[in-house]
Every structure is written in structure tokens, then in C-alpha cells.
Design a protein around this motif. Structure first.
Motif, mmCIF file in Angstrom:
data_model
loop_
_atom_site.group_PDB
_atom_site.id
_atom_site.type_symbol
_atom_site.label_atom_id
_atom_site.label_comp_id
_atom_site.label_asym_id
_atom_site.label_seq_id
_atom_site.Cartn_x
_atom_site.Cartn_y
_atom_site.Cartn_z
ATOM 1 N N ARG A 55 2.979 -6.582 -8.729
ATOM 2 C CA ARG A 55 3.582 -5.812 -9.828
ATOM 3 C C ARG A 55 3.205 -4.330 -9.781
ATOM 4 O O ARG A 55 3.986 -3.479 -10.204
ATOM 5 N N GLY A 87 -5.536 -9.731 -11.337
ATOM 6 C CA GLY A 87 -4.082 -9.606 -11.261
ATOM 7 C C GLY A 87 -3.413 -9.459 -12.612
ATOM 8 O O GLY A 87 -2.321 -8.905 -12.716
ATOM 9 N N SER A 88 -4.095 -9.960 -13.655
ATOM 10 C CA SER A 88 -3.524 -9.885 -15.010
ATOM 11 C C SER A 88 -4.654 -9.963 -16.022
ATOM 12 O O SER A 88 -5.744 -10.497 -15.718
ATOM 13 N N ALA A 129 -9.511 -11.274 -8.282
ATOM 14 C CA ALA A 129 -9.137 -12.555 -8.885
ATOM 15 C C ALA A 129 -7.654 -12.564 -9.212
ATOM 16 O O ALA A 129 -7.141 -11.627 -9.830
ATOM 17 N N ALA A 130 -6.968 -13.622 -8.789
ATOM 18 C CA ALA A 130 -5.544 -13.718 -9.110
ATOM 19 C C ALA A 130 -5.082 -15.171 -9.059
ATOM 20 O O ALA A 130 -5.679 -16.001 -8.357
ATOM 21 N N GLY A 131 -4.033 -15.444 -9.802
ATOM 22 C CA GLY A 131 -3.432 -16.773 -9.803
ATOM 23 C C GLY A 131 -2.067 -16.739 -9.157
ATOM 24 O O GLY A 131 -1.603 -15.701 -8.672
ATOM 25 N N CYS A 132 -1.407 -17.887 -9.137
ATOM 26 C CA CYS A 132 -0.065 -18.054 -8.536
ATOM 27 C C CYS A 132 -0.099 -17.708 -7.033
ATOM 28 O O CYS A 132 -1.001 -18.120 -6.337
ATOM 29 N N ILE A 157 -7.363 -18.118 -9.208
ATOM 30 C CA ILE A 157 -7.324 -18.508 -10.619
ATOM 31 C C ILE A 157 -6.348 -19.672 -10.790
ATOM 32 O O ILE A 157 -5.242 -19.661 -10.245
ATOM 33 N N SER A 182 -4.582 -11.972 -18.280
ATOM 34 C CA SER A 182 -4.714 -13.403 -18.561
ATOM 35 C C SER A 182 -5.818 -14.048 -17.698
ATOM 36 O O SER A 182 -6.218 -15.181 -17.948
ATOM 37 N N ASP A 183 -6.315 -13.316 -16.703
ATOM 38 C CA ASP A 183 -7.414 -13.830 -15.856
ATOM 39 C C ASP A 183 -8.787 -13.573 -16.488
ATOM 40 O O ASP A 183 -9.803 -14.048 -15.994
HETATM 41 C C1 RP5 Z 1 -1.186 -13.461 -11.202
HETATM 42 O O1 RP5 Z 1 -0.256 -14.152 -11.958
HETATM 43 C C2 RP5 Z 1 -2.269 -13.105 -12.186
HETATM 44 O O2 RP5 Z 1 -3.494 -12.915 -11.507
HETATM 45 C C3 RP5 Z 1 -2.315 -14.270 -13.116
HETATM 46 O O3 RP5 Z 1 -3.301 -15.227 -12.745
HETATM 47 C C4 RP5 Z 1 -0.924 -14.890 -12.953
HETATM 48 C C5 RP5 Z 1 -0.103 -14.860 -14.215
HETATM 49 O O4 RP5 Z 1 -0.034 -13.543 -14.691
HETATM 50 P P1 RP5 Z 1 0.527 -13.228 -16.161
HETATM 51 O O5 RP5 Z 1 1.946 -13.696 -16.181
HETATM 52 O O6 RP5 Z 1 -0.340 -13.977 -17.139
HETATM 53 O O7 RP5 Z 1 0.396 -11.743 -16.332
HETATM 54 O O8 RP5 Z 1 -0.644 -12.323 -10.625
#
Ligand code: RP5
Length: 164
Positions: free
Chosen positions: A39, A8-9, A62-65, A86, A11-12
Motif C-alpha cells: 500500500r 504492515g497495518s 510484521a505483516a499478515g496476508c 501475523i 491492526s498488527d
Molecule cells: C497486512 O494486511 C497487514 O500487515 C495486516 O496484517 C493485514 C490486514 O491489514 P488491514 O486491512 O487490517 O489494514 O498488510
């Protein structure tokens, strides 16, 4: 037979690097990109399509939030999708875990532990091994090596305990 990894980013990446390292250790080719369900939804769809055309048989997402990425990837393909929630602030990965694991009946995602990048890669290797004996042999060797390492740790512990 390829694996496609989508994060997703960027940052992952610090978490997902171990998935790449693991796939490399099994000589499994992969495509990897950053694309977000929220996004850049069009890029997610395009990456899934291109990866399928390039021979991807398993996806790792893989993704967070509010981690909808794995589910969205799964909506675009009938290939198996492995989700890696994540860990992120403030909920330490509970949010991404629930967002990834709680798929509606009909569109499954094989959800790993929070930050479970290494197991995601191993699970992808296991899926590919179903139809490939060479990969199956590598997995058997991997397990044997792991067993030997644990045994070594047990022996070391015995030594440490006897000396203390
Ligand atoms: C998610 O939001 C991404 O996978 C990441 O884990 C989290 C934060 O994203 P960034 O703000 O670091 O780009 O979509």
C-alpha cells in the motif's frame, strides 16, 4: 544501537505490542511505524533509510496476508531483518508465514513463529548483545528469571497434584 519496527497495518499492533514491551524491558531504543510493502512501498523504503541514519542495527517487520514486508525491508538493507508473520483470515497465518519465510537465496529474513512478536524482540536483543556486554548480562538475567519461574510452576504443580 536501535531497533526499527515496521508493521504492515495498525491492526498488527495488538500482536506487536509485546515486542515493544520486551524491547522496553531491556532498555533498547526503537523507532516504530506503520508502512505497507503493497500500500505504501515508498514509505517502506524511506523508513528503512531514515532508521539506518538514526542508528538502527536490526529491523523487525510484521505483516499478515501476502506478507512481503520483511522481504522488502531486507532488500533495502544489509542489517539483519526479523520477520513476524501475523495471523489473519482465512488462512490463520499460513499465508503470512510462507510469504515471510520463503525468501530467495541471497536475501535472508529471520522468520519467527506466527505472531511471534516477543521472540522477535528477544532475537533483536540477542543480535545487539553480540557487541554489547551489558545487554548480554541482561539476557543472562532474563533467562535465570525465566528458569526460576518455571521451577516455581513445577513446585506449584507438585502441590496441586498432592492435594488432588
Ligand atoms: C497486512 O494486511 C497487514 O500487515 C495486516 O496484517 C493485514 C490486514 O491489514 P488491514 O486491512 O487490517 O489494514 O498488510
Amino acid at each position: 544501537m536501535k531497533v526499527a519496527i515496521i508493521m504492515g497495518s495498525d491492526s498488527d499492533w495488538s500482536v506487536m505490542k509485546s515486542a515493544v514491551d520486551t524491547l522496553r524491558s531491556f532498555d533498547i531504543p526503537f523507532d516504530i511505524t506503520v508502512a505497507s510493502a503493497h500500500r505504501t512501498p515508498n514509505k517502506v523504503r524511506e523508513f528503512v533509510q531514515t532508521s539506518l541514519e538514526n542508528g538502527a542495527k536490526v529491523f523487525i517487520a510484521a505483516a499478515g496476508c501476502a506478507a512481503h514486508l520483511a522481504g522488502v525491508v531486507a532488500s533495502y538493507t544489509t542489517m539483519p531483518v526479523i520477520g513476524v508473520p501475523i495471523s489473519s483470515e482465512p488462512f490463520k497465518g499460513f499465508d503470512s508465514l510462507f510469504s515471510t519465510v520463503q525468501m530467495p537465496p541471497g536475501v535472508p529474513v529471520a522468520t519467527m513463529a506466527v505472531n511471534g512478536a516477543k521472540n522477535a524482540a528477544l532475537f533483536a536483543v540477542q543480535i545487539l548483545a553480540v557487541a554489547n556486554e551489558d545487554i548480554q548480562k541482561k539476557l543472562v538475567d532474563y533467562r535465570a528469571k525465566m528458569e526460576a519461574e518455571v521451577e516455581k510452576k513445577a513446585e506449584n504443580l507438585k502441590k496441586v497434584v498432592s492435594e488432588n
